[in-house]
Scaffold this motif. Structure first.
Motif, mmCIF file in Angstrom:
data_model
loop_
_atom_site.group_PDB
_atom_site.id
_atom_site.type_symbol
_atom_site.label_atom_id
_atom_site.label_comp_id
_atom_site.label_asym_id
_atom_site.label_seq_id
_atom_site.Cartn_x
_atom_site.Cartn_y
_atom_site.Cartn_z
ATOM 1 N N LEU A 23 0.690 -1.234 -0.072
ATOM 2 C CA LEU A 23 -0.110 0.104 -0.032
ATOM 3 C C LEU A 23 0.812 1.311 0.164
ATOM 4 O O LEU A 23 0.328 2.498 -0.357
ATOM 5 C CB LEU A 23 -0.821 -0.029 1.072
ATOM 6 C CG LEU A 23 -2.183 -0.759 1.110
ATOM 7 C CD1 LEU A 23 -2.914 -0.456 2.377
ATOM 8 C CD2 LEU A 23 -3.015 -0.229 -0.096
ATOM 9 N N ASP A 24 2.106 0.941 0.407
ATOM 10 C CA ASP A 24 2.911 2.423 0.565
ATOM 11 C C ASP A 24 3.165 2.878 -0.982
ATOM 12 O O ASP A 24 3.786 3.909 -1.093
ATOM 13 C CB ASP A 24 4.289 2.024 1.411
ATOM 14 C CG ASP A 24 4.915 0.749 0.731
ATOM 15 O OD1 ASP A 24 4.185 0.208 -0.181
ATOM 16 O OD2 ASP A 24 6.072 0.515 1.060
ATOM 17 N N GLN A 25 3.044 2.151 -1.886
ATOM 18 C CA GLN A 25 3.290 2.694 -3.330
ATOM 19 C C GLN A 25 2.177 3.485 -3.816
ATOM 20 O O GLN A 25 2.302 4.365 -5.248
ATOM 21 C CB GLN A 25 3.466 1.449 -4.259
ATOM 22 C CG GLN A 25 2.147 0.692 -4.585
ATOM 23 C CD GLN A 25 2.172 -0.508 -5.443
ATOM 24 O OE1 GLN A 25 2.522 -0.149 -6.701
ATOM 25 N NE2 GLN A 25 1.842 -1.594 -5.165
ATOM 26 N N TYR A 26 1.065 3.685 -3.068
ATOM 27 C CA TYR A 26 0.052 4.540 -3.546
ATOM 28 C C TYR A 26 0.025 5.867 -2.663
ATOM 29 O O TYR A 26 -0.161 5.824 -1.486
ATOM 30 C CB TYR A 26 -1.384 3.818 -3.287
ATOM 31 C CG TYR A 26 -1.625 2.530 -4.013
ATOM 32 C CD1 TYR A 26 -1.807 2.455 -5.353
ATOM 33 C CD2 TYR A 26 -1.241 1.341 -3.463
ATOM 34 C CE1 TYR A 26 -2.221 1.370 -6.139
ATOM 35 C CE2 TYR A 26 -1.315 0.146 -4.081
ATOM 36 C CZ TYR A 26 -1.588 0.229 -5.440
ATOM 37 O OH TYR A 26 -1.758 -1.035 -6.153
ATOM 38 N N SER A 31 -3.399 11.399 -7.008
ATOM 39 C CA SER A 31 -2.720 10.235 -7.838
ATOM 40 C C SER A 31 -2.592 8.993 -7.367
ATOM 41 O O SER A 31 -2.763 7.936 -8.289
ATOM 42 C CB SER A 31 -1.365 10.717 -8.111
ATOM 43 O OG SER A 31 -0.762 10.953 -6.863
ATOM 44 N N GLY A 32 -2.799 8.923 -6.180
ATOM 45 C CA GLY A 32 -2.971 7.564 -5.473
ATOM 46 C C GLY A 32 -4.345 6.844 -5.832
ATOM 47 O O GLY A 32 -4.383 5.619 -6.070
ATOM 48 N N ILE A 33 -5.395 7.690 -5.769
ATOM 49 C CA ILE A 33 -6.650 6.968 -6.206
ATOM 50 C C ILE A 33 -6.468 6.896 -7.761
ATOM 51 O O ILE A 33 -7.471 5.578 -8.014
ATOM 52 C CB ILE A 33 -7.585 8.221 -5.974
ATOM 53 C CG1 ILE A 33 -7.710 8.474 -4.426
ATOM 54 C CG2 ILE A 33 -9.009 7.957 -6.457
ATOM 55 C CD1 ILE A 33 -8.722 9.579 -4.193
ATOM 56 N N GLU A 34 -6.039 7.524 -8.735
ATOM 57 C CA GLU A 34 -5.967 7.462 -10.055
ATOM 58 C C GLU A 34 -5.247 6.013 -10.317
ATOM 59 O O GLU A 34 -5.734 5.106 -11.242
ATOM 60 C CB GLU A 34 -5.496 8.444 -10.819
ATOM 61 C CG GLU A 34 -6.261 9.491 -10.723
ATOM 62 C CD GLU A 34 -5.575 10.736 -11.566
ATOM 63 O OE1 GLU A 34 -4.466 10.673 -12.021
ATOM 64 O OE2 GLU A 34 -6.163 11.824 -11.632
ATOM 65 N N THR A 37 -7.314 3.089 -9.262
ATOM 66 C CA THR A 37 -8.431 2.804 -10.263
ATOM 67 C C THR A 37 -8.176 2.166 -11.486
ATOM 68 O O THR A 37 -8.599 1.306 -11.824
ATOM 69 C CB THR A 37 -9.182 4.039 -10.642
ATOM 70 O OG1 THR A 37 -9.439 4.829 -9.473
ATOM 71 C CG2 THR A 37 -10.337 3.911 -11.590
ATOM 72 N N GLU A 38 -6.711 2.448 -11.997
ATOM 73 C CA GLU A 38 -6.018 1.817 -13.035
ATOM 74 C C GLU A 38 -6.097 0.394 -12.979
ATOM 75 O O GLU A 38 -6.401 -0.530 -13.558
ATOM 76 C CB GLU A 38 -4.837 2.639 -13.387
ATOM 77 C CG GLU A 38 -5.420 3.752 -14.040
ATOM 78 C CD GLU A 38 -3.879 4.556 -14.407
ATOM 79 O OE1 GLU A 38 -2.935 3.851 -14.218
ATOM 80 O OE2 GLU A 38 -3.927 5.848 -14.608
ATOM 81 N N GLN A 39 -5.568 0.071 -11.646
ATOM 82 C CA GLN A 39 -5.235 -1.252 -11.338
ATOM 83 C C GLN A 39 -6.559 -2.124 -11.103
ATOM 84 O O GLN A 39 -6.493 -3.355 -11.573
ATOM 85 C CB GLN A 39 -4.374 -1.241 -9.992
ATOM 86 C CG GLN A 39 -2.721 -0.766 -10.338
ATOM 87 C CD GLN A 39 -1.868 -1.061 -9.254
ATOM 88 O OE1 GLN A 39 -2.089 -1.680 -8.499
ATOM 89 N NE2 GLN A 39 -0.710 -0.477 -9.471
ATOM 90 N N LEU A 40 -7.337 -1.644 -10.578
ATOM 91 C CA LEU A 40 -8.708 -2.121 -10.317
ATOM 92 C C LEU A 40 -9.332 -2.622 -11.676
ATOM 93 O O LEU A 40 -9.974 -3.706 -11.861
ATOM 94 C CB LEU A 40 -9.808 -1.309 -9.578
ATOM 95 C CG LEU A 40 -9.513 -1.499 -7.994
ATOM 96 C CD1 LEU A 40 -10.335 -0.398 -7.252
ATOM 97 C CD2 LEU A 40 -9.744 -2.833 -7.448
ATOM 98 N N ASP A 41 -9.264 -1.459 -12.624
ATOM 99 C CA ASP A 41 -9.851 -1.844 -13.986
ATOM 100 C C ASP A 41 -9.120 -2.819 -14.693
ATOM 101 O O ASP A 41 -9.718 -3.645 -15.502
ATOM 102 C CB ASP A 41 -9.803 -0.444 -14.733
ATOM 103 C CG ASP A 41 -10.748 0.582 -14.450
ATOM 104 O OD1 ASP A 41 -11.675 0.131 -13.660
ATOM 105 O OD2 ASP A 41 -10.655 1.714 -14.582
#
Length: 217
Positions: A23-26, A31-34, A37-41
């Motif tokens: 989680l520390d990479q977000y 920008s962390g939310i984006e 979201t990209e990884q979830l998609d």
């Protein structure tokens, strides 16, 4: 994909430990939310296009538990209580009582006599069975906010509160306040009248008693 094992898999401590890995990479900003979201998609695309595998299941469990942790953080609250006792009236017994109630004294001399207590509430684990409801809840809240001045506001419970009308807003001194906390739709302003939804149960009784006391005072 999980079938009847979903709730068991998404309630294990090791599943939530997995959710905390990396989680520390977000970054803690937009920008962390984006990035999330990209990884979830991308994960959703894999679920629908790739054969089921242990790695895919592991990633899905990880992100589902991250989602549930986020819902827990969304619902939790920090309550701050302040108590004041004149230094001249403070006794050892009073200090012991405040300490027993988890109060701590402010260290600054300018705040002599002031005590504070912090309480974190609503930190219970969210059930995976609520994920379908949570998935669309933000969109519903946004829609309710955008249409908050429509003829009526329908709640998830099916109850309908009267909403402000143009005639109400045109009245001199009409209230245009908005609730800044609590559950969506729990507080409705209509003209100079405030509607408060009854929570029910012991919490509702305590809230009603406080409101009655405030009005009597």
């Amino acid at each position: 994909r999980f079938g009847s094992q979903a709730d068991d898999m998404l309630s294990r401590p090791e599943s939530f430990q997995l959710a905390l890995e990396g989680l520390d990479q977000y970054p803690c900003d937009e920008s962390g939310i984006e990035l999330a979201t990209e990884q979830l998609d991308a994960l959703l695309c894999r679920v629908h296009t790739q054969p089921w595998s242990e790695d895919l299941q592991r990633n899905l469990v990880q992100w589902c538990c991250r989602f549930l942790i986020g819902r827990c953080a969304h619902d939790c609250s920090i309550m701050v209580n302040i108590a004041f006792c004149k230094p001249s009236s403070m006794t050892d017994e009073s200090a012991m009582l405040l300490s027993a109630l988890r109060y701590r004294q402010f260290s600054k001399a300018s705040r002599a006599g002031a005590w504070y207590r912090l309480t974190v509430v609503d930190v219970d684990r969210k059930s995976s069975q609520k994920i379908p409801k949570y998935a669309t809840q933000l969109d519903k809240y946004a829609q309710a906010y955008y249409h908050r001045f429509s003829a009526s506001i329908a709640l998830d419970s099916g109850a309908v509160f009267p909403a402000a009308t143009s005639a109400d807003e045109a009245k001199p001194g009409a209230c245009r306040d908005e609730a800044l906390g609590g559950h969506p739709g729990a507080i409705i302003f209509r003209g100079d009248v405030v509607w408060k939804r009854d929570q029910g149960g012991p919490r509702g009784v305590k809230e009603f008693a406080f409101l009655r006391w405030s009005l009597d005072d």
